[in-house]
Design an enzyme around this catalytic site. Structure first.
Site, mmCIF file in Angstrom:
data_model
loop_
_atom_site.group_PDB
_atom_site.id
_atom_site.type_symbol
_atom_site.label_atom_id
_atom_site.label_comp_id
_atom_site.label_asym_id
_atom_site.label_seq_id
_atom_site.Cartn_x
_atom_site.Cartn_y
_atom_site.Cartn_z
ATOM 1 N N ALA A 108 0.853 -1.188 0.000
ATOM 2 C CA ALA A 108 0.000 0.000 0.000
ATOM 3 C C ALA A 108 0.894 1.245 0.000
ATOM 4 C CB ALA A 108 -0.930 0.008 1.214
ATOM 5 N N PHE A 109 0.335 2.387 -0.377
ATOM 6 C CA PHE A 109 1.171 3.576 -0.574
ATOM 7 C C PHE A 109 1.839 4.072 0.704
ATOM 8 C CE2 PHE A 109 -0.376 7.611 1.071
ATOM 9 C CZ PHE A 109 -1.633 7.291 1.530
ATOM 10 N N LYS A 110 1.321 3.642 1.856
ATOM 11 C CA LYS A 110 1.892 4.143 3.106
ATOM 12 C C LYS A 110 3.342 3.731 3.294
ATOM 13 C CE LYS A 110 -2.412 5.024 5.445
ATOM 14 N NZ LYS A 110 -3.382 4.549 4.433
ATOM 15 N N ASP A 111 3.788 2.697 2.570
ATOM 16 C CA ASP A 111 5.193 2.297 2.651
ATOM 17 C C ASP A 111 6.137 3.416 2.203
ATOM 18 O OD1 ASP A 111 4.833 -0.352 3.586
ATOM 19 O OD2 ASP A 111 4.365 -1.051 1.567
ATOM 20 N N LEU A 114 6.484 5.434 5.408
ATOM 21 C CA LEU A 114 6.852 4.761 6.656
ATOM 22 C C LEU A 114 8.167 3.994 6.558
ATOM 23 C CD1 LEU A 114 3.269 4.025 7.871
ATOM 24 C CD2 LEU A 114 4.952 5.482 8.971
#
Ligand SMILES: *Cc1c(COP(=O)(O)O)cnc(C)c1O
Length: 452
Positions: A108-111, A114
């Protein structure tokens, strides 16, 4: 560079301190004191690979980290992405592209943010010769991405609370099957709100917080917003020159963190035409950008769960600019919002933001249509972006998650169950989770025993 709070009652901080602080003590969100202008760098940046561009962008902000060190942190943050382009831009039709942001470790794009934040934390531990304990509550993707950002990093431990039985089995496996000894997946008996409230209580205990050097993982960290600016920049530079001035980025939106990053990049001299705020049935931002009224609603669980929000935690950064960068006015808006559940903005630039809303009843049909017309499988969040495209603009739809994370919805829509090797591998690994009551005391005691 220094960073100021949207509420104007916190002294300006350097990059590393603003990142370590997260939420400003006055309740505001950090922003650069002045926005840099990249309009003179566009030709020079065109040839850069993803990590190189990220470094050139971040070095303007992270002036308190030596450039060679920053370069190493950035490089390390994008080595675990499976696609060599990191953020591949794929043409689907005339005036239509998809920007795939799901090739990182948790799909997911949160990688994007993060992975970088994990490396910044590790660097800070080394510089300050201190350990750090990271706490967060999640209803899905954020927890998994935060865990994978800190996996096995010396000097750190991460505790993620989630409602037991209420996150998808694959999401739970991403958190609870890592095998890393510094990761604690805490399955609390209660709802997401119960977990969130317990977390707030623990973080509000200043003595406990200081004793264990606790840091909160949440969507408002300055480093997350800045890391997310980079893929808009990268995608914009990949477009044919003739199309660049006419781009609408279509952004599946929940907390407004993703689309805010693109908009800030536009303010920094990258000539992006417009943004579409694509919400699911939790439509506070759809209503905001169609009527000017920002008013809280109740959360309706949806097929695109990572966008199920009631208030958009990053919206305050937009408000800061919308009220003419006046912190007193920001405080007044937030006060009114808190007291009455709403605020109406008289004027904002309607040309820069358009909005759409997608109900659960519509999502499977959109997935089927996109598959039929373009041979492309969009996950339920990305599908909200495909609901409506701007005529006469070059639409770049941000694909925020891999369809393999949502096999049931995709099967219902098109009869195909997408898979991904990293998710398949998780299915044979043991789930290690700690079941706790959703009470601050129980959680505090657990953290106390396992903190580094
Ligand atoms: C978090 C998330 C979103 C929403 O992003 P915001 O920055 O909160 O607007 C959309 N799609 C997916 C898959 C997500 O994980």
């Amino acid at each position: 560079m220094r960073f100021i709070s949207t509420r104007g009652q916190t002294p300006a901080l350097g990059f590393s301190d603003a990142v370590a602080t997260g939420l400003a003590p006055d309740g505001g969100l950090f922003l650069p004191e002045t926005l840099p202008d990249f309009s003179g760098d566009l030709a020079r940046f065109e040839k850069l690979g993803y990590a190189e561009l990220c470094f050139e962008f971040l070095r303007v902000f992270a002036t308190d980290i030596p450039p060679a060190t920053l370069r190493g942190l950035v490089d390390a943050s994008y080595t675990r992405f499976a696609d060599p382009a990191i953020a591949p831009l794929k043409p689907l039709a005339k005036n239509l592209y998809v920007l795939e942001l799901f090739h990182g470790p948790t799909l997911a794009f949160k990688d994007f943010a993060l992975q970088l934040l994990g490396n910044l934390y590790e660097h800070q531990c080394a510089v300050r010769r201190q350990t750090i304990n990271v706490l967060g509550a999640t209803s899905g993707d954020t927890g998994a991405a935060a865990i994978h950002g800190l996996l096995g990093k010396p000097g750190t431990a991460i505790f993620i609370l989630y409602p037991d039985g209420r996150v998808s089995p694959l999401q739970e496996r991403q958190m609870a099957c890592t095998g890393a000894t510094n990761v604690f997946a805490l399955a609390v008996d209660g709802t997401f709100d119960d977990a969130q409230n317990a977390l707030k209580e623990i973080l509000g205990d200043q003595a406990f917080r200081t004793r264990h050097r606790l840091s909160a993982v949440n969507s408002i960290n300055l480093a997350r917003v800045l890391a997310q600016c980079v893929y808009y920049f990268y995608a914009w530079l990949r477009l044919p020159a003739a199309e660049r001035g006419n781009v609408e980025f279509v952004v599946p939106t929940g907390n407004f963190g993703n689309v805010l990053a693109g908009w800030m990049l536009q303010k920094m001299g990258v000539p992006i035409r417009s943004f579409r705020v694509a919400t699911n049935q939790n439509d506070i931002l759809y209503r905001m950008f169609t009527t000017g009224e920002y008013r809280m609603g109740a959360v309706l669980p949806s097929l695109a769960p990572s966008m199920d929000i009631q208030v958009a935690s990053n919206f305050e950064r937009f408000i800061y600019f919308a009220v003419g960068r006046d912190p007193a006015k920001v405080r007044e808006v937030m006060q009114t919002f808190k007291a009455t559940g709403g605020y109406t903005f008289a004027n904002f630039n309607r040309d820069t933001f358009t909005a759409s809303r997608c109900t659960d009843a519509e999502i499977p049909g959109i997935i089927a249509r996109v598959h039929r017309e373009h041979g492309y499988i969009a996950d339920p969040h990305t599908a909200c972006g495909f609901q409506k495209l701007a005529a006469g603009r070059v639409n770049v739809v941000l694909a925020t998650a891999s369809p393999a994370k949502f096999p049931d919805t995709i099967r219902t829509a098109i009869g195909i169950e997408p898979t991904h090797p990293s998710l398949e591998a998780l299915k044979s690994r043991p789930v290690v989770k700690h079941r706790l009551r959703a009470e601050a005391a129980a959680i505090r005691e657990f953290v106390e025993r396992r903190a580094v």
